[in-house]
Scaffold this active site. Structure first.
Site, PDB file in Angstrom:
ATOM      1  N   VAL A   1      57.245 -74.051   5.691  1.00  0.00           N
ATOM      2  CA  VAL A   1      56.287 -75.126   6.260  1.00  0.00           C
ATOM      3  C   VAL A   1      55.275 -75.730   5.468  1.00  0.00           C
ATOM      4  CG1 VAL A   1      54.651 -75.505   7.971  1.00  0.00           C
ATOM      5  CG2 VAL A   1      56.848 -74.208   8.748  1.00  0.00           C
TER       6      VAL A   1
ATOM      7  N   GLY B   1      69.797 -67.603  15.125  1.00  0.00           N
ATOM      8  CA  GLY B   1      69.028 -66.723  14.442  1.00  0.00           C
ATOM      9  C   GLY B   1      67.875 -67.247  13.643  1.00  0.00           C
TER      10      GLY B   1
ATOM     11  N   CYS C   1      62.448 -68.539  13.107  1.00  0.00           N
ATOM     12  CA  CYS C   1      61.806 -68.774  14.381  1.00  0.00           C
ATOM     13  C   CYS C   1      62.195 -68.388  15.574  1.00  0.00           C
ATOM     14  CB  CYS C   1      61.531 -70.238  14.290  1.00  0.00           C
ATOM     15  SG  CYS C   1      60.629 -70.835  12.854  1.00  0.00           S
TER      16      CYS C   1
HETATM   17  N1  LIG Z   1      60.456 -71.854   9.012  1.00  0.00           N
HETATM   18  C1  LIG Z   1      60.426 -72.798   9.731  1.00  0.00           C
HETATM   19  O1  LIG Z   1      61.643 -73.530  10.084  1.00  0.00           O
HETATM   20  C2  LIG Z   1      59.444 -73.072  10.880  1.00  0.00           C
HETATM   21  C3  LIG Z   1      59.473 -74.191  11.696  1.00  0.00           C
HETATM   22  C4  LIG Z   1      58.068 -74.396  12.631  1.00  0.00           C
HETATM   23  C5  LIG Z   1      57.266 -73.308  12.503  1.00  0.00           C
HETATM   24  N2  LIG Z   1      57.382 -72.594  11.523  1.00  0.00           N
HETATM   25  C6  LIG Z   1      56.002 -71.245  11.674  1.00  0.00           C
HETATM   26  O2  LIG Z   1      55.196 -71.663  10.581  1.00  0.00           O
HETATM   27  C7  LIG Z   1      54.637 -70.533   9.998  1.00  0.00           C
HETATM   28  C8  LIG Z   1      55.254 -70.360   8.460  1.00  0.00           C
HETATM   29  O3  LIG Z   1      56.616 -70.223   8.455  1.00  0.00           O
HETATM   30  P1  LIG Z   1      57.348 -70.128   6.995  1.00  0.00           P
HETATM   31  O4  LIG Z   1      58.880 -70.137   7.430  1.00  0.00           O
HETATM   32  O5  LIG Z   1      56.933 -71.217   6.303  1.00  0.00           O
HETATM   33  O6  LIG Z   1      56.909 -68.829   6.441  1.00  0.00           O
HETATM   34  P2  LIG Z   1      57.160 -68.277   5.030  1.00  0.00           P
HETATM   35  O7  LIG Z   1      57.434 -66.871   5.167  1.00  0.00           O
HETATM   36  O8  LIG Z   1      58.465 -69.162   4.444  1.00  0.00           O
HETATM   37  O9  LIG Z   1      56.044 -68.785   4.049  1.00  0.00           O
HETATM   38  C9  LIG Z   1      54.702 -68.192   4.134  1.00  0.00           C
HETATM   39  C10 LIG Z   1      54.127 -68.248   2.874  1.00  0.00           C
HETATM   40  O10 LIG Z   1      52.670 -67.691   3.279  1.00  0.00           O
HETATM   41  C11 LIG Z   1      52.244 -67.104   2.046  1.00  0.00           C
HETATM   42  N3  LIG Z   1      51.113 -66.272   2.601  1.00  0.00           N
HETATM   43  C12 LIG Z   1      51.058 -64.884   3.619  1.00  0.00           C
HETATM   44  N4  LIG Z   1      49.825 -64.522   3.732  1.00  0.00           N
HETATM   45  C13 LIG Z   1      49.041 -65.380   2.950  1.00  0.00           C
HETATM   46  C14 LIG Z   1      47.837 -65.547   2.647  1.00  0.00           C
HETATM   47  N5  LIG Z   1      46.778 -64.696   3.390  1.00  0.00           N
HETATM   48  N6  LIG Z   1      47.063 -66.711   2.124  1.00  0.00           N
HETATM   49  C15 LIG Z   1      47.773 -67.396   1.336  1.00  0.00           C
HETATM   50  N7  LIG Z   1      49.334 -67.429   1.689  1.00  0.00           N
HETATM   51  C16 LIG Z   1      49.638 -66.606   2.425  1.00  0.00           C
HETATM   52  C17 LIG Z   1      53.515 -66.270   1.918  1.00  0.00           C
HETATM   53  O11 LIG Z   1      53.292 -65.580   0.681  1.00  0.00           O
HETATM   54  C18 LIG Z   1      54.471 -67.281   1.921  1.00  0.00           C
HETATM   55  O12 LIG Z   1      54.890 -67.873   0.677  1.00  0.00           O
HETATM   56  C19 LIG Z   1      55.404 -69.316  10.828  1.00  0.00           C
HETATM   57  O13 LIG Z   1      54.270 -69.206  11.890  1.00  0.00           O
HETATM   58  C20 LIG Z   1      56.543 -70.039  11.466  1.00  0.00           C
HETATM   59  O14 LIG Z   1      56.966 -69.481  12.668  1.00  0.00           O
HETATM   60  C21 LIG Z   1      58.317 -72.151  10.742  1.00  0.00           C
END
Ligand SMILES: NC(=O)c1ccc[n+]([C@@H]2O[C@H](COP(=O)([O-])OP(=O)(O)OC[C@H]3O[C@@H](n4cnc5c(N)ncnc54)[C@H](O)[C@@H]3O)[C@@H](O)[C@H]2O)c1
Length: 428
Positions: A15, A252, A255
């Site tokens: 994201v 899966g 999310c």
């Molecule tokens: N992946 C999807 O398709 C999607 C879609 C909609 C919403 N979301 C939501 O968005 C959020 C992020 O999902 P994602 O898939 O991008 O996660 P991800 O695991 O791919 O990325 C999260 C990133 O945040 C970083 N991080 C963790 N703690 C941190 C901190 N304290 N400071 C700075 N960086 C930090 C991690 O190192 C990682 O790079 C989640 O809540 C998810 O539910 C995801």
């Protein structure tokens, strides 16, 4: 032209990186911060650590406006509008783990008057709790609805933008609406708790649709109906719609499983038992395991049999293995004594980390060589174009379980396969 507002992004995963590069594409200077220093270094070298269509091109094209850092002070100095995109994985209890969100809050000095825009998916009530803790901070809930595999296009063409703010934070919400305005899409301005619920409810509803059609598939198998026909006939009803009505071996990804569970637990924490979601989760768990019975119907015991998995990522066009159905399936097959070989067009690296004792092969043909059965787990488009007749001859036994109803059953039977779909008439 007025200078575009500087934007900060916290957490550069799926994201965060999409958000950062899309806002840079819209002309904003963007600083994107992550605690993972190796990821930041890779991005500075122009390497995109995930497989997501159009993303590497966008990062390269906007390199001048896109700065990556591991230093939160640099982030806070560069931008007032901070998009929080850190991960919120499930805890062992199934609640959302907010420790990363809390860690971000700790980097904000007390009295910080930044605008925190929450894109991470968090339980309803999170925003209100943060607002109580950090009264000087402006808080806006702006949940993300992008889909992996089409994340850039989803971000750039939203069907709606949800912006939740409570009294006192209207100006912050206006600022968020301003940066989204060029993208179009209906803007839903609401309060924070409702915005948080919209995200959880949307994912829970989509998961419910999937589990519903999977149960229809299971009944269709018993009564000789074809679920793909049933879904087609249902989906043309505009009250129902055809999307997310594809039967298969379960949902899966990073999310749906966690968000459905988080909503169920959130309800439970308030004393309300969300019965429907309990069933949605259980149906999904059982659905992945039904493949075993389909294989046993033709092979008897799976002990010592070689089973090839085609596709491992939780969906096509991503290398994301989080909660992929392949993980459960591989473990169940191994539990029955089968030898598991597999091929995925892009997820080999993450799969190597996530899977135990699975022999990863460099092509579908090499995975199928000498196999007693194949299971199509992820509907990668390239699997539609395989020379199935040629492949049947390379297998020890040409049996295919199409876990996504992706292939044409007759074409596969003509190619020499015994074909089993999900909720489709089968061969005895
Ligand atoms: N992946 C999807 O398709 C999607 C879609 C909609 C919403 N979301 C939501 O968005 C959020 C992020 O999902 P994602 O898939 O991008 O996660 P991800 O695991 O791919 O990325 C999260 C990133 O945040 C970083 N991080 C963790 N703690 C941190 C901190 N304290 N400071 C700075 N960086 C930090 C991690 O190192 C990682 O790079 C989640 O809540 C998810 O539910 C995801």
């Amino acid at each position: 032209m007025a200078d575009k507002q500087a934007i900060g992004v916290v957490g550069v995963g799926w994201v965060g990186l999409v958000t950062a590069s899309c806002f840079a594409e819209l002309g904003h200077p963007v600083v994107a911060m992550d605690i993972d220093a190796s990821k930041v270094e890779a991005l500075r070298r122009g390497e995109v650590p995930i497989h997501e269509p159009d993303l590497p091109e966008l990062v390269t094209k906007n390199a001048e406006r896109l700065r990556f850092t591991a230093d939160s002070d640099e982030l806070l100095a560069a931008a007032d509008l901070l998009f929080c995109c850190v991960d919120t994985p499930p805890t062992v209890s199934g609640d959302a783990d907010l420790s990363r969100v809390r860690a971000v809050l700790e980097t904000l000095p007390s009295g910080s008057d930044h605008v925190l825009v929450m894109k991470s998916t968090v339980p309803a009530g999170t925003g209100a709790a943060i607002r109580r803790e950090k009264p000087a901070l402006a808080y806006v809930s702006c949940p993300e609805f992008l889909k992996e595999g089409s994340a850039v296009s989803d971000f750039m063409n939203p069907d709606r933008v949800v912006i939740g703010a409570d009294p006192g934070d209207e100006a912050a919400a206006d600022a968020v609406e301003d940066v989204y305005r060029p993208l179009g899409g209906e803007v839903v301005r609401t309060d924070v708790a409702s915005a948080e619920m919209i995200k959880l409810a949307a994912n829970a509803f989509l998961a419910t649709k999937i589990s519903f059609i999977n149960e229809i598939a299971n009944v269709s198998e018993e009564v000789g109906a074809d679920v793909t026909e049933v879904a087609r006939g249902m989906g043309l009803d505009e009250r129902i719609g055809s999307s997310f009505l594809r039967a298969g071996i379960g949902y899966g990804g990073s999310c749906f499983p966690k968000d459905v569970s988080a909503l169920k637990q959130l309800a439970g924490n308030t004393g309300y038992h969300f019965q429907l979601l309990t069933a949605v989760i259980e149906v999904n768990e059982l659905q992945k395991r039904r493949v075993i019975k389909k294989l046993e119907k033709h092979l008897g015991s799976l002990a010592g049999k070689r089973v090839a998995l085609l596709g491992l990522a939780f969906k096509p066009d991503t290398d994301d293995m989080r909660e992929a159905s392949s993980l459960v399936l591989a473990a169940r097959l191994q539990g029955e004594g089968a030898e598991v070989v597999a091929y995925d067009p892009v997820a080999e690296g993450p799969a190597r980390e996530a899977l135990n004792a699975v022999d990863l092969r460099p092509s579908a043909a090499e995975a199928l060589d000498g196999a007693d059965a194949a299971v199509l787990v992820t509907e990668w488009p390239e699997f539609a174009d395989l020379d199935w007749a040629g492949l049947a001859g390379r297998m020890a036994n040409p049996l295919l379980v199409d876990g996504r109803n992706f292939l044409d059953p007759q074409a596969l039977r003509d190619a020499g396969f015994v074909y089993e779909g999900i909720g489709r008439p089968s061969e005895d």
